[in-house]
Design a protein around this motif. Structure first.
Motif, short mmCIF file in Angstrom:
data_model
loop_
_atom_site.label_atom_id
_atom_site.label_comp_id
_atom_site.label_asym_id
_atom_site.label_seq_id
_atom_site.Cartn_x
_atom_site.Cartn_y
_atom_site.Cartn_z
N PHE B 157 0.79 -1.39 0.11
CA PHE B 157 -0.04 -0.21 0.08
C PHE B 157 0.87 1.31 0.03
CE2 PHE B 157 -3.83 2.52 0.67
CZ PHE B 157 -3.40 3.29 1.60
N PHE B 158 1.81 1.18 0.74
CA PHE B 158 2.57 2.35 1.13
C PHE B 158 3.47 2.45 -0.36
CE2 PHE B 158 1.95 3.75 4.91
CZ PHE B 158 2.64 2.81 5.91
N ILE B 160 2.59 1.51 -3.32
CA ILE B 160 1.55 1.94 -4.68
C ILE B 160 1.33 3.48 -4.32
CG2 ILE B 160 -0.45 1.84 -5.36
CD1 ILE B 160 -0.58 -1.01 -4.95
N VAL B 161 0.98 4.02 -3.16
CA VAL B 161 0.56 5.34 -2.91
C VAL B 161 1.60 6.36 -3.18
CG1 VAL B 161 -0.28 7.04 -1.29
CG2 VAL B 161 -1.43 4.72 -1.53
N GLY B 164 2.31 6.70 -6.82
CA GLY B 164 1.32 7.67 -7.32
C GLY B 164 1.45 9.07 -7.13
N LEU B 165 2.12 9.08 -5.96
CA LEU B 165 2.16 10.57 -5.26
C LEU B 165 3.31 11.06 -6.04
CD1 LEU B 165 1.53 10.69 -1.80
CD2 LEU B 165 0.35 11.70 -3.22
N SER B 168 2.53 11.78 -9.59
CA SER B 168 1.48 13.22 -9.74
C SER B 168 2.33 14.34 -9.30
CB SER B 168 0.49 12.96 -8.59
OG SER B 168 -0.18 14.06 -8.12
N SER B 176 -4.16 15.09 -10.53
CA SER B 176 -4.90 14.25 -10.05
C SER B 176 -5.52 13.13 -11.03
CB SER B 176 -6.27 14.84 -9.28
OG SER B 176 -7.03 15.59 -10.59
N PHE B 179 -2.50 10.61 -10.94
CA PHE B 179 -2.53 9.77 -9.46
C PHE B 179 -3.62 8.66 -9.66
CE2 PHE B 179 -1.77 8.67 -5.16
CZ PHE B 179 -2.88 8.34 -4.73
N PHE B 183 -2.35 4.82 -9.68
CA PHE B 183 -2.98 4.06 -8.33
C PHE B 183 -3.95 2.67 -9.18
CE2 PHE B 183 -3.62 3.38 -4.12
CZ PHE B 183 -4.99 2.73 -3.90
N ASP B 221 9.66 2.73 -7.32
CA ASP B 221 9.48 3.65 -6.64
C ASP B 221 10.89 4.46 -6.50
OD1 ASP B 221 7.34 2.74 -4.05
OD2 ASP B 221 7.02 3.69 -5.84
#
Lengths: 233, 286
Positions: B157-158, B160-161, B164-165, B168, B176, B179, B183, B221
């Motif tokens: 989860f960390f 992927i977010v 995305g961040l 973005s 948006s 992102f 995601f 990442d």
């Protein structure tokens, strides 16, 4: 013959025997929708090996052989449909963006180019919509007209027919308008011939159905022109 | 319950089976009269953060006192921290996907009343250990099918977010939407890839595979952060290629071990496709 909806693992290798378990003459036929939400009842549609899939992909590049249905008769698969469509979505979104980038840089080297994320949405809607709805429409119209039709084999056919657009997308990057049109028309006609000729050999000579063939050919050509206009303008 | 059981264990993990075996081997004081509760894994299982409040108090005390010998088969009286029980404490916690940390059944920690920092530290250390197991080169890596027993979904989860961040952040327009696309692509992609392996007749545990695919995003990442800081196209391409290769290399043994060897390429191609598309997003967003 494989059936859709899937039955809960009752089919060995996808064949449904004709004798359903009949306990008594008043018994209802078994509920075919019991396995609908169970993943394992769908494995029968993905029962292919790597070499089988490669063989089918290669045969989709030869539009005139017309024996695709014989090839897939024992074991039609949905793997080709799903992953060829997904690959196409990615290819169109990425190469479409590259193509607009190249065109912009060619005309005005200082132009600002931004990655358009909406290409992904658009590509996904078009490709998935076409690949799912068109075979469905053909299935229903052929059944209505009384000739034989099998939904699974149609999905398999249309799925593999879209494969040729993947290698054709690479030369479409060349920012020459005339060349792009030539390439897309060639690819589109190859794909359409593949679909139409295989449909004809499957339906086995019935003169009324040249309309169906022509419709298949036409729809595939429309798709290819649409691709050119939207993603590689 | 043998370790060599190759039947896929849905919604469970090998660590739970270990704990249950330990429990059975430790034995119950009340002898053969004790029957295992009908649903032993329920309060212990870390997989789904179900609010298990009715069962929180009903855990199986490993050494049930003679006074409540028959209570292990039913719910204990709902006293929050029953002082009459031996210092067994509470195993289940309704705080979400927390586990015991594999400490066995000796004197388990009380996860409900421990400091928050302990909880966070335990989860972080698990994320780090899973990361080391999955992503970093390890020539002595044991059988990949048994790796990542202590899977969790926080790490993926960390990652992927975070990806995305980062994407973005580095996009200049439509932040948006970028992102959202990133995601959705990663989350839905992980689910679809797992389904693909299952449909091809492979043996894989659903959440374990999700966890794995999430951990394999770590190199991408890192690549995304580097690409955000340095804006040179050539550098971006090199960085993305390297991290892409690293991610695919990390995911390869797990995915290929899960399916029939004749279908290996069919299972691996979609993984490669997903990572290539993410890599392309990283390069193209500027």
């Amino acid at each position: 013959m494989q059936i859709f909806p899937p039955n809960q693992g009752n089919n060995a290798r996808g064949y449904q025997t004709l004798e359903t378990p009949i306990e008594g003459p008043e018994q209802q036929p078994p509920n075919n929708w019991k396995g609908f939400f169970n993943v394992y009842s769908y494995t029968q549609y993905f029962d292919v090996d790597t070499d089988v899939v490669l063989n089918r992909l290669m045969s989709s590049l030869y539009p005139t052989s017309g024996d695709f249905f014989n090839k897939i008769d024992a074991n039609p698969d949905l793997y080709g449909l799903v992953w060829i469509c997904t690959t196409l979505v990615f290819v169109f979104a990425s190469l479409g963006n590259c193509a607009t980038y190249l065109v912009k840089k060619r005309t005005d080297s200082n132009a600002r180019w931004d990655f358009d994320v909406n290409y992904i949405n658009l590509a996904a809607s078009i490709i998935y919509g076409y690949a799912i709805i068109v075979p469905l429409a053909f299935y229903f119209s052929l059944r209505y007209m009384g000739s034989k039709a099998d939904l699974l084999r149609f999905w398999c056919l249309w799925g593999y027919s879209l494969f040729i657009f993947v290698p054709a997308s690479l030369p479409l990057l060349i920012p020459v308008e005339f060349l792009r049109w030539v390439i897309i028309l060639l690819a589109g006609s190859a794909s359409s011939c593949f679909v139409a000729l295989n449909l004809r050999s499957y339906l086995e000579t019935n003169n009324d159905l040249t309309v169906v063939m022509a419709a298949a050919f036409g729809l595939q050509m429309i798709l290819s022109i649409f691709i050119k206009v939207w993603f590689f303008p | 319950m043998s370790h060599n059981d190759t039947t896929p264990l849905y919604q469970s993990s090998q660590s739970d089976i270990d704990e249950i075996e330990n429990m059975m081997n430790d034995g119950f004081q009340s002898g053969p009269g004790t029957v295992l509760p009908a649903r032993p894994p329920s309060p212990i299982r870390p997989s789904i953060p179900v609010s298990s409040s009715p069962f929180v108090q009903s855990n199986l005390p490993p050494l049930p006192p003679s006074s409540s010998s028959s209570s292990s088969a039913q719910k204990v009286t709902p006293v929050p921290v029953p002082p009459s029980l031996p210092p067994a404490g509470n195993f289940g916690s309704s705080e979400g996907p927390k586990t015991i940390g594999g400490s066995g059944f000796g004197s388990p920690p009380n996860t409900l009343t421990e400091p928050v920092w302990d909880t966070v530290k335990r989860d972080l250390s698990r994320i780090v250990s899973n990361l080391k197991l999955v992503v970093f080169p390890n020539p002595y890596r044991e059988d990949p099918g048994k790796a990542l027993r202590d899977w969790d979904l926080w790490g993926p989860f960390f990652f992927i977010v975070f990806l995305g961040l980062t994407l973005s952040w580095s996009a200049s327009v439509k932040k948006s939407e970028v992102f959202a696309v990133a995601f959705a692509l990663l989350a839905a992609g992980a689910v679809i890839l797992t389904l693909n392996v299952l449909l091809l007749g492979g043996h894989i545990i659903f959440f374990q595979s999700l966890s794995l695919l999430g951990y394999c995003l770590f190199p991408l990442d890192v690549g995304a952060v580097i690409c955000m800081l340095k804006d040179n196209v050539i550098l971006k391409m090199i960085v993305v290629c390297v991290t892409l290769a690293w991610s695919s290399w990390a995911a390869y043994p797990f995915m290929s071990a899960a399916v029939n060897p004749r279908r290996k390429a069919l299972a691996l191609y979609p993984v490669f496709l997903m990572y290539v598309s993410v890599g392309f997003l990283i390069i193209a967003i500027d």
